[in-house]
Design a protein around this motif. Sequence first.
Motif, PDB file in Angstrom:
ATOM      1  N   ARG A  60       0.852  -1.183   0.000  1.00 59.77           N
ATOM      2  CA  ARG A  60       0.000   0.000   0.000  1.00 59.77           C
ATOM      3  C   ARG A  60       0.896   1.244   0.000  1.00 59.77           C
ATOM      4  O   ARG A  60       1.711   1.431   0.903  1.00 59.77           O
ATOM      5  CB  ARG A  60      -0.930   0.010   1.226  1.00 59.77           C
ATOM      6  N   VAL A  61       0.743   2.068  -1.045  1.00 57.15           N
ATOM      7  CA  VAL A  61       1.602   3.239  -1.229  1.00 57.15           C
ATOM      8  C   VAL A  61       0.742   4.483  -1.380  1.00 57.15           C
ATOM      9  O   VAL A  61      -0.269   4.475  -2.093  1.00 57.15           O
ATOM     10  CB  VAL A  61       2.494   3.092  -2.479  1.00 57.15           C
ATOM     11  N   VAL A  62       1.143   5.561  -0.709  1.00 61.08           N
ATOM     12  CA  VAL A  62       0.505   6.866  -0.877  1.00 61.08           C
ATOM     13  C   VAL A  62       1.490   7.791  -1.576  1.00 61.08           C
ATOM     14  O   VAL A  62       2.654   7.885  -1.168  1.00 61.08           O
ATOM     15  CB  VAL A  62       0.076   7.467   0.475  1.00 61.08           C
ATOM     16  N   THR A  63       1.044   8.463  -2.632  1.00 55.86           N
ATOM     17  CA  THR A  63       1.882   9.424  -3.350  1.00 55.86           C
ATOM     18  C   THR A  63       1.338  10.824  -3.084  1.00 55.86           C
ATOM     19  O   THR A  63       0.168  11.090  -3.331  1.00 55.86           O
ATOM     20  CB  THR A  63       1.876   9.143  -4.864  1.00 55.86           C
ATOM     21  N   LEU A  64       2.181  11.712  -2.581  1.00 54.57           N
ATOM     22  CA  LEU A  64       1.750  13.052  -2.230  1.00 54.57           C
ATOM     23  C   LEU A  64       1.995  14.070  -3.331  1.00 54.57           C
ATOM     24  O   LEU A  64       1.802  15.265  -3.123  1.00 54.57           O
ATOM     25  CB  LEU A  64       2.454  13.507  -0.937  1.00 54.57           C
ATOM     26  N   ASN A  65       2.435  13.618  -4.486  1.00 52.80           N
ATOM     27  CA  ASN A  65       2.618  14.516  -5.631  1.00 52.80           C
ATOM     28  C   ASN A  65       2.304  13.745  -6.911  1.00 52.80           C
ATOM     29  O   ASN A  65       2.395  12.515  -6.966  1.00 52.80           O
ATOM     30  CB  ASN A  65       4.030  15.089  -5.675  1.00 52.80           C
ATOM     31  N   PRO A  66       1.896  14.463  -7.976  1.00 52.25           N
ATOM     32  CA  PRO A  66       1.443  13.781  -9.189  1.00 52.25           C
ATOM     33  C   PRO A  66       2.546  13.068  -9.956  1.00 52.25           C
ATOM     34  O   PRO A  66       2.272  12.075 -10.626  1.00 52.25           O
ATOM     35  CB  PRO A  66       0.819  14.906 -10.022  1.00 52.25           C
ATOM     36  N   SER A  67       3.789  13.548  -9.884  1.00 46.68           N
ATOM     37  CA  SER A  67       4.839  12.882 -10.662  1.00 46.68           C
ATOM     38  C   SER A  67       5.175  11.511 -10.078  1.00 46.68           C
ATOM     39  O   SER A  67       5.484  10.579 -10.823  1.00 46.68           O
ATOM     40  CB  SER A  67       6.098  13.753 -10.744  1.00 46.68           C
ATOM     41  N   ALA A  68       5.111  11.381  -8.753  1.00 47.25           N
ATOM     42  CA  ALA A  68       5.333  10.067  -8.146  1.00 47.25           C
ATOM     43  C   ALA A  68       4.220   9.110  -8.540  1.00 47.25           C
ATOM     44  O   ALA A  68       4.454   7.927  -8.824  1.00 47.25           O
ATOM     45  CB  ALA A  68       5.430  10.186  -6.630  1.00 47.25           C
ATOM     46  N   ALA A  69       2.984   9.625  -8.571  1.00 47.23           N
ATOM     47  CA  ALA A  69       1.863   8.783  -8.984  1.00 47.23           C
ATOM     48  C   ALA A  69       2.017   8.371 -10.441  1.00 47.23           C
ATOM     49  O   ALA A  69       1.821   7.195 -10.787  1.00 47.23           O
ATOM     50  CB  ALA A  69       0.546   9.539  -8.783  1.00 47.23           C
ATOM     51  N   GLN A  70       2.367   9.324 -11.306  1.00 47.18           N
ATOM     52  CA  GLN A  70       2.558   8.994 -12.715  1.00 47.18           C
ATOM     53  C   GLN A  70       3.629   7.921 -12.876  1.00 47.18           C
ATOM     54  O   GLN A  70       3.485   6.984 -13.676  1.00 47.18           O
ATOM     55  CB  GLN A  70       2.966  10.230 -13.518  1.00 47.18           C
ATOM     56  N   LEU A 120       4.239   2.692   2.672  1.00 41.60           N
ATOM     57  CA  LEU A 120       5.221   3.673   2.221  1.00 41.60           C
ATOM     58  C   LEU A 120       4.509   4.910   1.704  1.00 41.60           C
ATOM     59  O   LEU A 120       3.496   4.806   1.002  1.00 41.60           O
ATOM     60  CB  LEU A 120       6.087   3.079   1.100  1.00 41.60           C
ATOM     61  N   VAL A 121       5.042   6.077   2.053  1.00 34.41           N
ATOM     62  CA  VAL A 121       4.546   7.346   1.533  1.00 34.41           C
ATOM     63  C   VAL A 121       5.664   8.011   0.746  1.00 34.41           C
ATOM     64  O   VAL A 121       6.782   8.169   1.252  1.00 34.41           O
ATOM     65  CB  VAL A 121       4.081   8.287   2.668  1.00 34.41           C
ATOM     66  N   LEU A 122       5.384   8.378  -0.501  1.00 38.79           N
ATOM     67  CA  LEU A 122       6.350   9.077  -1.349  1.00 38.79           C
ATOM     68  C   LEU A 122       5.994  10.555  -1.326  1.00 38.79           C
ATOM     69  O   LEU A 122       4.897  10.948  -1.733  1.00 38.79           O
ATOM     70  CB  LEU A 122       6.298   8.532  -2.781  1.00 38.79           C
ATOM     71  N   ALA A 123       6.931  11.385  -0.842  1.00 38.20           N
ATOM     72  CA  ALA A 123       6.621  12.795  -0.608  1.00 38.20           C
ATOM     73  C   ALA A 123       7.630  13.719  -1.262  1.00 38.20           C
ATOM     74  O   ALA A 123       8.838  13.476  -1.192  1.00 38.20           O
ATOM     75  CB  ALA A 123       6.600  13.074   0.902  1.00 38.20           C
ATOM     76  N   GLY A 139       4.300   5.769  12.805  1.00 41.04           N
ATOM     77  CA  GLY A 139       4.970   4.512  12.451  1.00 41.04           C
ATOM     78  C   GLY A 139       4.954   4.196  10.970  1.00 41.04           C
ATOM     79  O   GLY A 139       5.181   3.036  10.577  1.00 41.04           O
ATOM     80  N   ILE A 140       4.709   5.206  10.131  1.00 37.52           N
ATOM     81  CA  ILE A 140       4.632   5.003   8.683  1.00 37.52           C
ATOM     82  C   ILE A 140       5.919   5.490   8.025  1.00 37.52           C
ATOM     83  O   ILE A 140       6.433   6.563   8.356  1.00 37.52           O
ATOM     84  CB  ILE A 140       3.418   5.749   8.094  1.00 37.52           C
ATOM     85  N   THR A 141       6.431   4.728   7.084  1.00 37.94           N
ATOM     86  CA  THR A 141       7.670   5.074   6.385  1.00 37.94           C
ATOM     87  C   THR A 141       7.401   6.138   5.330  1.00 37.94           C
ATOM     88  O   THR A 141       6.515   5.980   4.488  1.00 37.94           O
ATOM     89  CB  THR A 141       8.275   3.828   5.706  1.00 37.94           C
ATOM     90  N   VAL A 142       8.174   7.216   5.371  1.00 38.91           N
ATOM     91  CA  VAL A 142       8.045   8.307   4.409  1.00 38.91           C
ATOM     92  C   VAL A 142       9.399   8.545   3.741  1.00 38.91           C
ATOM     93  O   VAL A 142      10.409   8.687   4.429  1.00 38.91           O
ATOM     94  CB  VAL A 142       7.584   9.622   5.077  1.00 38.91           C
ATOM     95  N   TYR A 143       9.402   8.586   2.418  1.00 38.62           N
ATOM     96  CA  TYR A 143      10.626   8.931   1.683  1.00 38.62           C
ATOM     97  C   TYR A 143      10.412  10.278   1.009  1.00 38.62           C
ATOM     98  O   TYR A 143       9.482  10.455   0.225  1.00 38.62           O
ATOM     99  CB  TYR A 143      10.964   7.869   0.630  1.00 38.62           C
ATOM    100  N   ARG A 144      11.303  11.252   1.321  1.00 40.75           N
ATOM    101  CA  ARG A 144      11.201  12.599   0.754  1.00 40.75           C
ATOM    102  C   ARG A 144      12.184  12.755  -0.403  1.00 40.75           C
ATOM    103  O   ARG A 144      13.323  12.293  -0.335  1.00 40.75           O
ATOM    104  CB  ARG A 144      11.500  13.664   1.808  1.00 40.75           C
ATOM    105  N   PHE A 145      11.732  13.443  -1.455  1.00 42.90           N
ATOM    106  CA  PHE A 145      12.533  13.633  -2.660  1.00 42.90           C
ATOM    107  C   PHE A 145      12.918  15.100  -2.835  1.00 42.90           C
ATOM    108  O   PHE A 145      12.275  16.001  -2.288  1.00 42.90           O
ATOM    109  CB  PHE A 145      11.748  13.183  -3.898  1.00 42.90           C
TER     110      PHE A 145
END
Length: 372
Positions: A60-70, A120-123, A139-145
Motif C-alpha cells: 500500500r503506497v501513498v503518493t503526495l505529488n502527481p509525478s510520483a503517482a505517474q 510507504l509514503v512518497l513525498a 509509524g509510517i515510512t516516508v521517503y522525501r525527494f
Amino acid sequence: MHRTATAVGVVLLILSAVVPAAGAAGAIGAQDGGALECEFPLTDSDASDHQVTVDAEPERVVTLNPSAAQTMWEIGGREKVVGISQFGGYLEGAESREVVTSGFPSTVNVEQVISLDPDLVLAPNTIDNDSVQQIRGAGITVYRFELADSVDSIYNKTQLIGQLTGECAGAEETVSEMRDRVQTVEEAVAGEERPRVYWGTEAGYTAGPNTFVGQIIERAGGHNVANEANTSQPYPQLSEEFIAQQDPEFVVVSVPPEQLGNDSRSYIPQDSVVRNTTAWEEGNIVVVDTNHLSQPAPRIVEPMTQMAQAFHPEAYADANTTTTTTAAPTTTTADATTTADTTDDESGGGVPGFGVPAAVVAVLGAALLARR
C-alpha cells in the motif's frame, strides 16, 4: 476561472516535482549498467538526510505529488497506490484512490494518510516538515525527494521509486524505453540549426537552463531563449522587452488535457508580447499536455518528441521514428497542422490562457530557491 485553475495546476505540478537526492541516487540504483535489483529490507537517506528503511515490499503506497503517482502508473505499480494528490486525478483509474492533499500550496490531510495504513509514503520536499513528522510519528515510512533539474535525474528517480516499491522490472523497462525515445529525438535533431524557443507565462516567468523543462527544449533541438537572460534563477521572470528582443521562432504552451484541441493561437492572450514575435506570425505554437511537461516523470518524453517534430519536421521524419502519445495535442504552423497519435479520447475545453499569474509563480520561485 479556466485560467486561474490552469495557473495553479501548472505551478503545483512543478512544485511537487521529485527526484532522488544525490546520495540516494548513488546508494541504490542500477550500478555500472547492471540490472536493477529489488531487495528488502532497503535502507537509504532521503532528501532531508533521514535514514529511511523499507522493511518489505510495500503493498500500500501513498503518493503526495502527481509525478510520483505517474511514475507508479508507468512502472506497473498503480495497483499498490491507495492515495494520491489532488493533481493526480488525470491518471486512468485514479478516481478510485483517496485524494489526500488539497489547497495551494498543497497541504496534506495527515489523518487521512494515516487512516489508509500505507506501507510507504512518497513525498516531495515541498510538503511541510510537520506533516512528514506526524506521518512518521504514526509509524509510517516516508521517503522525501528533492526537486528535479534534468532528464537524467528523472531516470534515476524512476529507478529509485521502482526499488522502494518493489517494481524494479517495470522501472528498468520504463527507463530503457525513455532512453530509447530520447536517443531517437537527439539523433534526429543532431546537426540541425536550433530555432529560438520560449516556454513561459503571461507574467514572463520561464524555465532556465538549469531546469528539466529547459533541458527538454534543448534536447528536442531548440534553443531556449531563457539561456540569454544570464541569471542563476531556475525559473526567472523575463521582461516583455527581453522576450520581444529574443523574437522566439517557436512558443511552447502547456495546457491541461481537457483543454487541448483548440486552435493553437487561441491559447495566446490578446495582450501577450508573443503576438509580436516570429512564432506568432508563422503560427509556430506548440501545444503540449501540462501533465507531461510539468511533471518530472516518464511521460516527459511525449512533449520532447512533439517539440522535436515541430522544430525539425523533416529531420524527424527522416529518422523513421514511430511515436505513440497519451494525449492528442496539436501543433499548428503556417503551412500545415499535425496531430500526434492518441490513445485517449480528448475534448476541447475553454481557453486556459497562456500561463501562470505573477503572484502564483512568485511562490514557485521562492519554493524552488528554498529547495528543502
